[in-house]
Each structure stands twice: as C-alpha cells, then as structure tokens.
Design an enzyme around this catalytic site. Structure first.
Site, PDB file in Angstrom:
ATOM      1  N   HIS A 153      -6.226  -5.738   1.266  1.00 50.17           N
ATOM      2  CA  HIS A 153      -6.035  -4.496   0.487  1.00 50.17           C
ATOM      3  C   HIS A 153      -4.789  -4.400  -0.203  1.00 50.17           C
ATOM      4  CE1 HIS A 153      -6.966  -0.217  -0.118  1.00 50.17           C
ATOM      5  NE2 HIS A 153      -5.616  -0.107   0.186  1.00 50.17           N
ATOM      6  N   HIS A 174      -5.136   2.473  -6.886  1.00 49.07           N
ATOM      7  CA  HIS A 174      -6.066   2.043  -5.944  1.00 49.07           C
ATOM      8  C   HIS A 174      -7.629   1.998  -6.726  1.00 49.07           C
ATOM      9  CE1 HIS A 174      -3.637   2.652  -2.598  1.00 49.07           C
ATOM     10  NE2 HIS A 174      -4.771   2.408  -1.770  1.00 49.07           N
ATOM     11  N   HIS A 234      -7.572  -1.566  -7.572  1.00 51.57           N
ATOM     12  CA  HIS A 234      -7.785  -2.490  -6.471  1.00 51.57           C
ATOM     13  C   HIS A 234      -9.273  -2.214  -6.347  1.00 51.57           C
ATOM     14  CE1 HIS A 234      -9.401  -1.877  -2.437  1.00 51.57           C
ATOM     15  NE2 HIS A 234      -8.551  -2.922  -2.074  1.00 51.57           N
ATOM     16  N   ASP A 255       0.721  -1.268  -0.007  1.00 47.68           N
ATOM     17  CA  ASP A 255      -0.105  -0.005   0.008  1.00 47.68           C
ATOM     18  C   ASP A 255       0.912   1.222  -0.079  1.00 47.68           C
ATOM     19  OD1 ASP A 255      -2.550   1.032  -0.143  1.00 47.68           O
ATOM     20  OD2 ASP A 255      -2.840   1.063   2.207  1.00 47.68           O
TER      21      ASP A 255
HETATM   22 ZN    ZN Z   1      -4.437   1.739   0.376  1.00 48.37          ZN
END
Ligand code: ZN
Length: 366
Positions: free
Chosen positions: A271, A254, A257, A171
């Site tokens: 995540h 993101h 994602h 991340d």
């Molecule tokens: Zn994130």
C-alpha cells in the site's frame, strides 16, 4: 458543514505491551476472538490469549485467510456470532485489521486493533478498505465507531520486515500533502466533516516526525532494534498518520494509489509503496517547484522507497494502462477532488508520466 475530529478511545504503544493486553482490554468485553493470519498467530497468539485469560476473559482465535474481502468478513462474522463474541481483536497488517473492523461492526461489539507492522495508518481509523478476492480495490466502508483501543508493541514492529516499516513512512508522508490539500480546498475529511485545526496539524506533526527520525528508525528496524526513533516513527506511521488522514482529509495521493491497484502488475507492491508514487504524482499535479519534488524523491530513495512506475511493477506501462489508472483515480467518489483545483484524468495521467521521468532523472544523478 461542521468541523469534525474523531479518534479511538485509547492508544497504547511500547516495547512488549502485547503481554499487557489483558489489563488494557479487560473492561471491553468477556469473550474475545483474536483474528490474525498464521504468521501473526505464531508470533503473538500465546502471549495475547494468556494475558486476556489472566484478566478473566474467555478467548478463541480465528486464522485470517489474507484478503479483506466480503467472503472472508462473512465467514468470520458467522464464527463470532456462533461463539457469542463481544470483543474482536484484530492483529496484523492493514487487511487483517480492516477485516476485524468489519466483523466488529457486523456483531456491534468492542474492538482492539493491534498492528504488528507499522505499514499503514489503518489501525486507528473507523474505516475498512474492501478488496475483491483477487486483491482489487473495491470500496471504502465507513463505520460509526473507532477501535476502542489501539495497542502497538514496538518490539513486534521492529522485528517485522523493514519493508513494512518503510511503507508506513510513505503512507505517513502522504498524509501531510493530502491533509494540506484538503485544508486548502475546504474539502471534506474522512469522518464526514470539515478538517479541524487538530487534524491538519497532526498531519504536519506526522510529516515533521518522519523527516526528523525516518532514516535513523529504518536503520534501527533493519537490525531489529527498538530506539526512541523507532518509537517516534511508529507513532507517526500509526497514530499521527491515522488521525491526520481521517480528520485532516485525503486527496490525490490515495486516489492515485487506488487507481494503481487496477493494474495486476502493481499487486506485489505494498500500500505505502503505491502511495509513494501517488505522492510524487500529486506533487507534480500541484506544479510544485522542481527542487521541492527532487528533494522528496531523494528522501524517498534514502528511505529505500519506490519512486518510479517500474519500481512498483509497471515496466513500460501502455497509454491505455495509465488511462485506466487515471480514470479510476478520478472516479467521482474519489478524494482526488479534495485538491484545491479541478482534476481531470488526463491531468493525472500526465502527472504520473512526469513524476516517473523526474524520479528517474534524480536516481540517475545520484
Ligand atoms: Zn494509506
């Protein structure tokens, strides 16, 4: 549009700081609620409540059911209102913290964010990611206020499963590529302005710190050890990544994602694991040099992160599956439009396929 930088008022990190929460939080309220799931309550409820009580605060705890959903937020908000709570303490992973942030906003009081895993950059931000009760991404919810205090006990972080720590690194690595894309496109950041130099450079510091200390920190956490590398990477995963994405801006990784969460098969991947696929796809989408992408994939593999679609549960995804992901990633609300060029869903689908094939080749050649 103005440049805006926002952040929590205070950040405290170190070994065993959970036991000192009372001295850092005593000015923030009088009646505190600790929101955490069963496992986290086991780890820290006694220490945290004792420290708060020693500092003169009233305390209660509420067990979080695991999903940052509207239903769960409403349930805990009602409990907090009934008890006259004026300090919300969220402890746990991203979803517990996101739920606590939503509850805090509903009752309009103070908040402490206490991550027990360095798995995402949720702890410092003023937004929640809301999911359906079945775990599908629904929306980002943005708040006026940041947590008043972010408190990170590195002994607890190092004790948590290494998978969460690795995920936080993924991340954090994405933060730089996304903030840099947003900066190049003069896109908006996540706090409603243009990126400041601070936001952009904190994202770079995050990336450099993870490249310098990531592998040694993973080795240490593997053994439950707290070293300077663990402190450095915890700060990068939590503070630098948090400030970097919010004030620097998000972009393709993101959004991809978020698109991937549309497929049930990816729900067991964290995540950060899904974000890593987003990062590699973003690099392919940007047309980076082969050598650069290969180096990123190598580093991911060294860190133990997923690099192919099958690593995150998508064995042989159909054309239609990837179209679903790509179309969701290109929703008009998505940050993918912060890339410094126009992005279409067919470009995203092809980037996913290309990144997958390239990663497979790198792994085979190791
Ligand atoms: Zn994130």
């Amino acid at each position: 549009m103005a440049q805006i930088f926002k952040s929590p008022a205070a950040y405290v990190q170190g070994r065993d700081v959970a036991e000192e929460i009372g001295s850092h939080a005593e000015e923030l309220g009088e009646e505190a609620v600790l929101i955490a799931d069963e496992i986290v309550l086991d780890i820290l409820e006694d220490r945290v409540l004792t420290s708060l009580e020693d500092a003169g605060l009233g305390t209660m705890s509420v067990e979080f059911n695991g999903e940052a959903s509207e239903t769960e937020i409403d349930r805990i908000t009602s409990l907090a209102e009934e008890q006259g709570i004026d300090l919300v303490i969220g402890a746990g992973g991203g979803k517990a913290l996101d739920t606590a942030k939503a509850v805090r906003t509903n009752i309009d009081e103070s908040m402490v964010s206490m991550p027990t895993v360095a798995s995402t950059d949720a702890p410092t931000s003023a937004l929640s990611v809301i999911y359906s009760e079945h775990g599908e991404f629904q929306e980002y919810r943005f708040y006026e206020d940041h947590p008043d205090l972010v408190l990170v006990d590195t002994a607890i972080i190092a004790d948590a499963p290494t998978r969460f720590f690795r995920s936080g690194i993924a991340d954090g690595l994405a933060t730089w590529f996304e903030a840099d894309a947003a900066n190049q496109s003069d896109g908006d950041n996540v706090v409603g302005g243009k990126p400041t130099r601070a936001g952009h450079h904190l994202a770079r510091l995050c990336y450099d710190t993870l490249c310098d200390h990531g592998l040694a920190a993973v080795d240490a956490v593997e053994r439950g050890a707290v070293t300077e590398s663990v402190e450095a990477v915890t700060e990068a995963n939590t503070l630098l990544s948090g400030l970097g994405f919010e004030s620097g801006g998000l972009a393709a990784a993101h959004s991809i994602h978020n698109g991937l969460t549309q497929l049930e098969a990816t729900h067991d991947a964290t995540h950060g694991e899904k974000v890593n696929i987003g990062t590699i796809s973003q690099l392919a989408l940007e047309g980076r040099d082969d050598a650069f992408i290969e180096e990123y994939v190598e580093f991911s593999l060294d860190l133990g992160l997923p690099v192919t679609l099958s690593d995150i549960g998508l064995d042989d995804p159909s054309h239609n599956d990837l179209t679903v992901v790509a179309e969701a990633a290109c929703d008009e609300e998505e940050t993918i439009h912060n890339q410094p060029f126009a992005v279409s869903s067919s470009m995203v689908r092809d980037a996913l396929l290309t990144a997958d094939e390239l990663s497979r080749r790198v792994r085979e050649n190791r």
